[in-house]
Motif scaffolding. Structure first.
Motif, PDB file in Angstrom:
ATOM      1  N   LYS A 144       0.833  -1.223   0.000  1.00  0.00           N
ATOM      2  CA  LYS A 144       0.000   0.000   0.000  1.00  0.00           C
ATOM      3  C   LYS A 144       0.854   1.255   0.000  1.00  0.00           C
ATOM      4  O   LYS A 144       0.438   2.287  -0.517  1.00  0.00           O
ATOM      5  N   ARG A 145       2.042   1.173   0.547  1.00  0.00           N
ATOM      6  CA  ARG A 145       2.891   2.353   0.687  1.00  0.00           C
ATOM      7  C   ARG A 145       3.860   2.570  -0.476  1.00  0.00           C
ATOM      8  O   ARG A 145       4.562   3.568  -0.527  1.00  0.00           O
ATOM      9  N   ILE A 146       3.890   1.629  -1.397  1.00  0.00           N
ATOM     10  CA  ILE A 146       4.771   1.791  -2.559  1.00  0.00           C
ATOM     11  C   ILE A 146       4.135   2.776  -3.524  1.00  0.00           C
ATOM     12  O   ILE A 146       3.000   2.612  -3.953  1.00  0.00           O
ATOM     13  N   VAL A 147       4.876   3.814  -3.836  1.00  0.00           N
ATOM     14  CA  VAL A 147       4.378   4.898  -4.684  1.00  0.00           C
ATOM     15  C   VAL A 147       4.873   4.677  -6.113  1.00  0.00           C
ATOM     16  O   VAL A 147       6.065   4.448  -6.345  1.00  0.00           O
ATOM     17  N   ARG A 148       3.940   4.752  -7.044  1.00  0.00           N
ATOM     18  CA  ARG A 148       4.293   4.621  -8.458  1.00  0.00           C
ATOM     19  C   ARG A 148       4.985   5.896  -8.935  1.00  0.00           C
ATOM     20  O   ARG A 148       4.959   6.922  -8.271  1.00  0.00           O
ATOM     21  N   ARG A 149       5.578   5.808 -10.094  1.00  0.00           N
ATOM     22  CA  ARG A 149       6.320   6.964 -10.630  1.00  0.00           C
ATOM     23  C   ARG A 149       5.454   8.190 -10.840  1.00  0.00           C
ATOM     24  O   ARG A 149       5.938   9.316 -10.804  1.00  0.00           O
ATOM     25  N   ASP A 150       4.153   7.977 -11.046  1.00  0.00           N
ATOM     26  CA  ASP A 150       3.273   9.129 -11.243  1.00  0.00           C
ATOM     27  C   ASP A 150       2.810   9.734  -9.912  1.00  0.00           C
ATOM     28  O   ASP A 150       1.995  10.661  -9.891  1.00  0.00           O
ATOM     29  N   GLY A 151       3.332   9.207  -8.800  1.00  0.00           N
ATOM     30  CA  GLY A 151       3.015   9.759  -7.479  1.00  0.00           C
ATOM     31  C   GLY A 151       1.794   9.163  -6.814  1.00  0.00           C
ATOM     32  O   GLY A 151       1.417   9.589  -5.729  1.00  0.00           O
ATOM     33  N   THR A 152       1.150   8.196  -7.443  1.00  0.00           N
ATOM     34  CA  THR A 152      -0.041   7.586  -6.862  1.00  0.00           C
ATOM     35  C   THR A 152       0.289   6.227  -6.251  1.00  0.00           C
ATOM     36  O   THR A 152       1.324   5.634  -6.534  1.00  0.00           O
ATOM     37  N   ASN A 153      -0.623   5.752  -5.436  1.00  0.00           N
ATOM     38  CA  ASN A 153      -0.501   4.426  -4.841  1.00  0.00           C
ATOM     39  C   ASN A 153      -1.483   3.491  -5.544  1.00  0.00           C
ATOM     40  O   ASN A 153      -2.415   3.947  -6.204  1.00  0.00           O
ATOM     41  N   TRP A 154      -1.277   2.200  -5.369  1.00  0.00           N
ATOM     42  CA  TRP A 154      -2.208   1.225  -5.921  1.00  0.00           C
ATOM     43  C   TRP A 154      -3.510   1.252  -5.152  1.00  0.00           C
ATOM     44  O   TRP A 154      -3.519   1.519  -3.945  1.00  0.00           O
ATOM     45  N   GLU A 155      -4.609   0.967  -5.832  1.00  0.00           N
ATOM     46  CA  GLU A 155      -5.913   0.888  -5.181  1.00  0.00           C
ATOM     47  C   GLU A 155      -5.929  -0.313  -4.242  1.00  0.00           C
ATOM     48  O   GLU A 155      -5.408  -1.379  -4.566  1.00  0.00           O
ATOM     49  N   THR A 156      -6.545  -0.142  -3.078  1.00  0.00           N
ATOM     50  CA  THR A 156      -6.595  -1.196  -2.067  1.00  0.00           C
ATOM     51  C   THR A 156      -7.194  -2.485  -2.623  1.00  0.00           C
ATOM     52  O   THR A 156      -6.649  -3.571  -2.400  1.00  0.00           O
ATOM     53  N   GLN A 157      -8.285  -2.384  -3.335  1.00  0.00           N
ATOM     54  CA  GLN A 157      -8.941  -3.578  -3.874  1.00  0.00           C
ATOM     55  C   GLN A 157      -8.050  -4.302  -4.873  1.00  0.00           C
ATOM     56  O   GLN A 157      -7.993  -5.536  -4.885  1.00  0.00           O
ATOM     57  N   ASP A 158      -7.344  -3.552  -5.702  1.00  0.00           N
ATOM     58  CA  ASP A 158      -6.428  -4.167  -6.666  1.00  0.00           C
ATOM     59  C   ASP A 158      -5.323  -4.928  -5.945  1.00  0.00           C
ATOM     60  O   ASP A 158      -4.960  -6.036  -6.343  1.00  0.00           O
ATOM     61  N   LEU A 159      -4.797  -4.339  -4.871  1.00  0.00           N
ATOM     62  CA  LEU A 159      -3.755  -5.011  -4.092  1.00  0.00           C
ATOM     63  C   LEU A 159      -4.289  -6.284  -3.448  1.00  0.00           C
ATOM     64  O   LEU A 159      -3.634  -7.335  -3.489  1.00  0.00           O
ATOM     65  N   ARG A 160      -5.470  -6.198  -2.851  1.00  0.00           N
ATOM     66  CA  ARG A 160      -6.065  -7.384  -2.210  1.00  0.00           C
ATOM     67  C   ARG A 160      -6.253  -8.521  -3.218  1.00  0.00           C
ATOM     68  O   ARG A 160      -5.936  -9.675  -2.930  1.00  0.00           O
ATOM     69  N   GLU A 161      -6.761  -8.198  -4.385  1.00  0.00           N
ATOM     70  CA  GLU A 161      -6.997  -9.213  -5.404  1.00  0.00           C
ATOM     71  C   GLU A 161      -5.692  -9.836  -5.895  1.00  0.00           C
ATOM     72  O   GLU A 161      -5.604 -11.050  -6.069  1.00  0.00           O
ATOM     73  N   GLU A 162      -4.678  -9.012  -6.102  1.00  0.00           N
ATOM     74  CA  GLU A 162      -3.395  -9.525  -6.594  1.00  0.00           C
ATOM     75  C   GLU A 162      -2.688 -10.347  -5.521  1.00  0.00           C
ATOM     76  O   GLU A 162      -2.087 -11.385  -5.826  1.00  0.00           O
ATOM     77  N   ILE A 163      -2.761  -9.924  -4.276  1.00  0.00           N
ATOM     78  CA  ILE A 163      -2.170 -10.716  -3.189  1.00  0.00           C
ATOM     79  C   ILE A 163      -2.880 -12.060  -3.099  1.00  0.00           C
ATOM     80  O   ILE A 163      -2.235 -13.113  -2.993  1.00  0.00           O
ATOM     81  N   ALA A 164      -4.198 -12.061  -3.156  1.00  0.00           N
ATOM     82  CA  ALA A 164      -4.953 -13.313  -3.094  1.00  0.00           C
ATOM     83  C   ALA A 164      -4.588 -14.221  -4.267  1.00  0.00           C
ATOM     84  O   ALA A 164      -4.428 -15.435  -4.101  1.00  0.00           O
ATOM     85  N   ARG A 165      -4.438 -13.646  -5.445  1.00  0.00           N
ATOM     86  CA  ARG A 165      -4.078 -14.446  -6.621  1.00  0.00           C
ATOM     87  C   ARG A 165      -2.700 -15.086  -6.442  1.00  0.00           C
ATOM     88  O   ARG A 165      -2.526 -16.293  -6.640  1.00  0.00           O
ATOM     89  N   GLN A 166      -1.729 -14.272  -6.036  1.00  0.00           N
ATOM     90  CA  GLN A 166      -0.373 -14.799  -5.903  1.00  0.00           C
ATOM     91  C   GLN A 166      -0.264 -15.823  -4.776  1.00  0.00           C
ATOM     92  O   GLN A 166       0.409 -16.848  -4.922  1.00  0.00           O
ATOM     93  N   LEU A 167      -0.933 -15.579  -3.661  1.00  0.00           N
ATOM     94  CA  LEU A 167      -0.901 -16.554  -2.570  1.00  0.00           C
ATOM     95  C   LEU A 167      -1.640 -17.830  -2.969  1.00  0.00           C
ATOM     96  O   LEU A 167      -1.237 -18.930  -2.585  1.00  0.00           O
ATOM     97  N   GLY A 168      -2.702 -17.684  -3.746  1.00  0.00           N
ATOM     98  CA  GLY A 168      -3.446 -18.845  -4.210  1.00  0.00           C
ATOM     99  C   GLY A 168      -2.643 -19.719  -5.166  1.00  0.00           C
ATOM    100  O   GLY A 168      -2.818 -20.938  -5.212  1.00  0.00           O
ATOM    101  N   GLU A 169      -1.759 -19.104  -5.933  1.00  0.00           N
ATOM    102  CA  GLU A 169      -0.933 -19.845  -6.882  1.00  0.00           C
ATOM    103  C   GLU A 169       0.310 -20.451  -6.231  1.00  0.00           C
ATOM    104  O   GLU A 169       0.915 -21.361  -6.790  1.00  0.00           O
ATOM    105  N   ALA A 170       0.685 -19.946  -5.065  1.00  0.00           N
ATOM    106  CA  ALA A 170       1.889 -20.441  -4.390  1.00  0.00           C
ATOM    107  C   ALA A 170       1.631 -21.812  -3.770  1.00  0.00           C
ATOM    108  O   ALA A 170       0.520 -22.137  -3.361  1.00  0.00           O
ATOM    109  N   ALA A 171       2.678 -22.608  -3.714  1.00  0.00           N
ATOM    110  CA  ALA A 171       2.596 -23.915  -3.061  1.00  0.00           C
ATOM    111  C   ALA A 171       2.469 -23.699  -1.556  1.00  0.00           C
ATOM    112  O   ALA A 171       3.044 -22.764  -1.008  1.00  0.00           O
ATOM    113  N   ASP A 172       1.714 -24.560  -0.893  1.00  0.00           N
ATOM    114  CA  ASP A 172       1.517 -24.423   0.552  1.00  0.00           C
ATOM    115  C   ASP A 172       2.611 -25.126   1.346  1.00  0.00           C
ATOM    116  O   ASP A 172       2.668 -26.352   1.364  1.00  0.00           O
TER     117      ASP A 172
END
Length: 88
Positions: A51-79
């Motif tokens: 959430k705190r990583i700032v893109r080059r244009d000075g904005t942050n990622w949307e919370t929902q986009d981060l949640r979805e991408e984290i869920a996707r990556q954790l879902g694809e990872a081996a347990d």
């Protein structure tokens, strides 16, 4: 590499956050295998870090986009362990 190297790519930003908080690890024998460690605190920390990583244009990622991408990556990872190593 720093977060700035990944800041403009959502997938890379999330992976950076997950890896640097040790929420995921890469198998030392199979670099293509990401392993979910199973540490809820590390996963929460990864979300906060991303959430705190700032893109080059000075904005942050949307919370929902981060949640979805984290869920996707954790879902694809081996347990817990590399499935390729476990077959041996």
């Amino acid at each position: 590499m720093s977060a700035k190297d990944y800041a403009d790519d959502l997938s890379a930003t999330v992976y950076y956050a997950l890896e640097t908080t040790r929420a995921v690890a890469v198998c030392p024998f199979h670099s293509e295998v990401t392993i979910r460690v199973g540490d809820d605190a590390a996963e929460s920390h990864a979300f906060e870090r991303a959430k705190r990583i700032v893109r080059r244009d000075g904005t942050n990622w949307e919370t929902q986009d981060l949640r979805e991408e984290i869920a996707r990556q954790l879902g694809e990872a081996a347990d817990g362990e590399c499935p390729r190593c476990a077959q041996r």
